[in-house]
Design an enzyme around this catalytic site. Structure first.
Site, PDB file in Angstrom:
ATOM      1  CD  GLU A 278      -2.954  52.727  33.827  1.00 34.07           C
ATOM      2  OE1 GLU A 278      -3.138  51.565  32.883  1.00 34.07           O
ATOM      3  OE2 GLU A 278      -2.869  52.610  34.653  1.00 34.07           O
ATOM      4  CG  HIS A 279      -5.201  47.177  36.359  1.00 31.25           C
ATOM      5  ND1 HIS A 279      -5.640  45.617  35.979  1.00 31.25           N
ATOM      6  CD2 HIS A 279      -4.742  46.517  37.852  1.00 31.25           C
ATOM      7  CE1 HIS A 279      -5.556  44.605  36.818  1.00 31.25           C
ATOM      8  NE2 HIS A 279      -5.425  45.283  37.555  1.00 31.25           N
ATOM      9  CB  SER A 280       0.552  50.358  34.216  1.00 27.87           C
ATOM     10  OG  SER A 280      -0.198  51.770  34.740  1.00 27.87           O
ATOM     11  CB  ALA A 281      -0.132  53.258  38.684  1.00 30.11           C
ATOM     12  CE1 TYR A 282      -3.885  52.144  41.515  1.00 28.90           C
ATOM     13  CE2 TYR A 282      -2.696  52.892  42.096  1.00 28.90           C
ATOM     14  CZ  TYR A 282      -4.077  52.951  41.447  1.00 28.90           C
ATOM     15  OH  TYR A 282      -5.054  54.321  41.214  1.00 28.90           O
TER      16      TYR A 282
END
Length: 657
Positions: A278-282
């Site tokens: 997933e992309h939202s964390a970094y």
């Protein structure tokens, strides 16, 4: 040695561009992709916006920043609006995928590789937690390392309307108590967990391997529930199912907490919806950098021939299976999620191409510009040729990590300068000299580097325009630019035809799907061994073709490099004649009697020139093709032939280099 997060609270605040700069940069990007009439209309729209509502929104934004004393006026809006409020499925629509280019596959190596990988991950976990991980720099500027805190013990929790990014990772200075160190392993629909530490000591790879073998043995007995597939649902649907499972049983709640707080989650199944990140964390660069760091550990660990024998090898090692209480509603949701994932995934075409005939070293030697700029220009030309001489609005990622909690800004790489070069390259009937085409190339390259440098200082246009649109939403005012057709054509609201990112000089390559239906995703690594790139496209698009674009990019990378090689070769030959550089007799030039590549090496052409011709041969050109490309050197060949006929010889002391 500086601590990993030492500079994070000392970095400068994210700057806010002037309204004039942002609108000028926006108009420049529009100019590249619309006709004269459309541009004239957009220019009027922008001028009205600048004098009216745009000025009001900008001043309100400035006031808000000053009032709240925000060091990063973008981060909260960006995290929520771009990532956490996304309601469609994450996998595979906006998830990232990636792999290491230099690790060859081996049969039946999964468990042995995973146990070493887990061990290496734990070493990196300790390095970041103890703040021994090296700080990233651009020149002398330290970059924010904040995103590295979200690699371990972090999970995106679904909620109605807006998700939550939850992390229980803490550095030693933040909390001496170690965060959770268990890993969750998913296989054949089952979920298991075990701790990577025992009595505060990291398990060895053989000890980890025994636990993995136990998981394989248990999971092979029958298929499990496959609960992980639920993460492929639209976010609000996943929220409802998760809440339902929470309410059904207290043990379900405990199991969710164990999954969400795990050090890492591993999926052993190659075809499940559970295996994407997933992309939202970094940003994508963070797992790439950490991945290279992990791989360095793995390379060292794989040289170790033996490990200490586990203290009690005959004692069966028990791993804990996470068992959920569920009902038919949950089963139906899982089946729906699996079907939805496969439906979406089957619509995405991904092509990975390795171009060892064009490397970053080649670009530095022959073209002498930044390899990222070279790839971006070749990409523009490839799309231009493939799609009927049409330019493509393009998003390239620029890092703003030199600022407090900085993430990215957009580089709109399809500039008027690059379009002018593309037109010159495809229009061979205009009698334009090769030197003029090369000049246009260098102008476009300089423009790209200017745009990249500005964007890395947060002086693009997209993040500022996004903030102005947010201010319009909050104040109930219109954001007029969005109603102009040029907004979408130039990539506004996430409609870039080419969504691109340079992964760097790294071992890994990966990517995401395109931003829009008729677009492409293009992601690339620039290696000393090769340029490797990934092209993604939607199969239901009547316009795009991932395979065709990948092939065109590959050919363009090689052809543009060859054009520079030949141009440099011509220049060198001219220089040799002008300086009358002769030794070991008269130079022998590549002639028609050469029928094999080997004969090139036996000639006494200057070393520099001979190596260029040899490189052309290595690029797959036949002798006939090389001879054809050498026609541009005919005047030089003739001159040298005359020199030979006249028997002219010069002493090498006369040579001026």
């Amino acid at each position: 040695m500086k601590k990993t997060f030492e500079y994070d609270d000392k970095l400068p605040a994210l700057p806010l561009p002037t309204l004039e700069h942002t609108l000028e940069r926006y108009l420049d990007s529009v100019r590249a992709v619309v006709d004269d009439n459309e541009y004239a209309n957009t220019k009027k729209v922008v001028e009205r916006f600048a004098k009216g509502i745009g000025r009001e929104l900008h001043e309100q934004l400035k006031t808000n920043i000053e009032k709240r004393q925000e060091r990063n006026w973008l981060s909260k809006w960006w995290d929520e609006e771009i990532y956490l409020k996304w309601r469609l499925p994450i996998a595979p629509t906006i998830s990232m995928t990636g792999f290491n280019c230099l690790v060859p596959p081996e049969t039946d190596s999964q468990l042995t590789r995973i146990c070493v990988h887990m061990y290496a991950c734990a070493l990196v976990f300790e390095t970041i937690r103890e703040e021994r991980y090296p700080i990233s720099y651009v020149g002398k500027h330290p970059l924010t390392m904040h995103q590295y805190k979200h690699f371990f013990n972090t999970c995106r929790i679904p909620h109605k309307g807006c998700d939550e990014l939850m992390s229980v990772f803490r550095t030693v200075s933040e909390d001496p108590r170690r965060p959770p160190t268990h890993v969750v392993v998913m296989r054949n629909g089952h979920m298991f967990m075990f701790d990577l530490y025992e009595s505060n000591k990291l398990l060895t790879p053989p000890e980890i391997l025994k636990r993995l073998e136990d998981i394989v043995q248990q999971s092979d007995q029958s298929p499990g529930l496959g609960l992980g597939a639920l993460t492929a649902l639209p976010r609000d649907e996943w929220t409802k199912v998760r809440d339902h499972l929470y309410e059904m049983n207290e043990q379900n709640k405990i199991n969710f907490q164990r999954i969400e707080q795990a050090l890492l989650v591993y999926g052993f199944d190659n075809e499940n919806a559970e295996n994407l990140t997933e992309h939202s964390a970094y940003e994508g660069s963070i797992p790439v950098h950490i991945g290279d760091y992990i791989q360095n550990h793995i390379d060292t660990l794989e040289k170790i021939d033996s490990w200490p024998i586990p203290s009690d090898p005959d004692n069966k090692i028990i791993v804990h299976e996470l068992l959920f209480i569920y009902d038919s509603h949950v089963l139906n949701a899982i089946n729906h999620a699996i079907n939805l994932f496969h439906q979406l995934a089957e619509n995405i075409d991904i092509i990975v191409t390795n171009v060892n005939q064009c490397t970053k070293e080649d670009i530095k030697q022959y073209v002498r510009i930044h390899p990222d700029t070279y790839f971006q220009l070749c990409l523009q030309l490839a799309y231009f040729k493939l799609h009927g001489n049409k330019p493509a609005s393009t998003y390239e990622t620029a890092s703003t990590r030199r600022f407090y909690r900085g993430r990215t800004e957009t580089v709109r790489t399809c500039s008027p300068e690059v379009v002018a070069w593309c037109r010159a390259m495809v229009n061979r009937n205009d009698q334009l000299a090769e030197s003029e085409r090369r000049k246009l190339f260098l102008i476009a390259a300089n423009r790209h580097q200017e745009l990249m440098n500005a964007a890395s200082k947060n002086q693009g246009c997209d993040r500022h325009l996004f903030a102005l649109s947010m201010m319009a939403t909050l104040t109930g005012k219109p954001f007029d630019l969005i109603n102009d057709p040029s907004w979408i054509k130039s990539g506004g609201s996430g409609n870039f035809i080419l969504s691109t990112s340079c992964i760097g000089f790294t071992l890994s390559v990966g990517g995401t799907p395109p931003m829009c239906l008729n677009g492409y995703g293009v992601f690339y690594r620039l290696g000393s061994d090769a340029i490797t790139f990934l092209v993604s496209a939607y199969r239901n698009s009547a316009i795009t073709d991932a395979q065709a674009l990948a092939h065109t990019i590959e050919r363009t990378l090689i052809e543009v490099k060859m054009s520079f090689m030949l141009s440099n070769l011509f220049t060198k030959c001219q220089y040799q004649v002008k300086a009358k550089v002769f030794h070991d007799g008269i130079y022998q030039i590549f002639c028609s009697q050469h029928h094999e590549h080997e004969s090139l090496e036996n000639s006494i052409v200057p070393v520099e020139i001979r190596s260029v011709i040899h490189d052309l041969a290595l690029n797959g050109l036949s002798v006939g093709q090389i001879r054809k490309t050498m026609e541009v050197l005919h005047p030089v060949i003739s001159l040298l032939s005359q020199v030979k006929e006249n028997g002219l010889k010069r002493h090498k002391n006369d040579v001026k280099r």
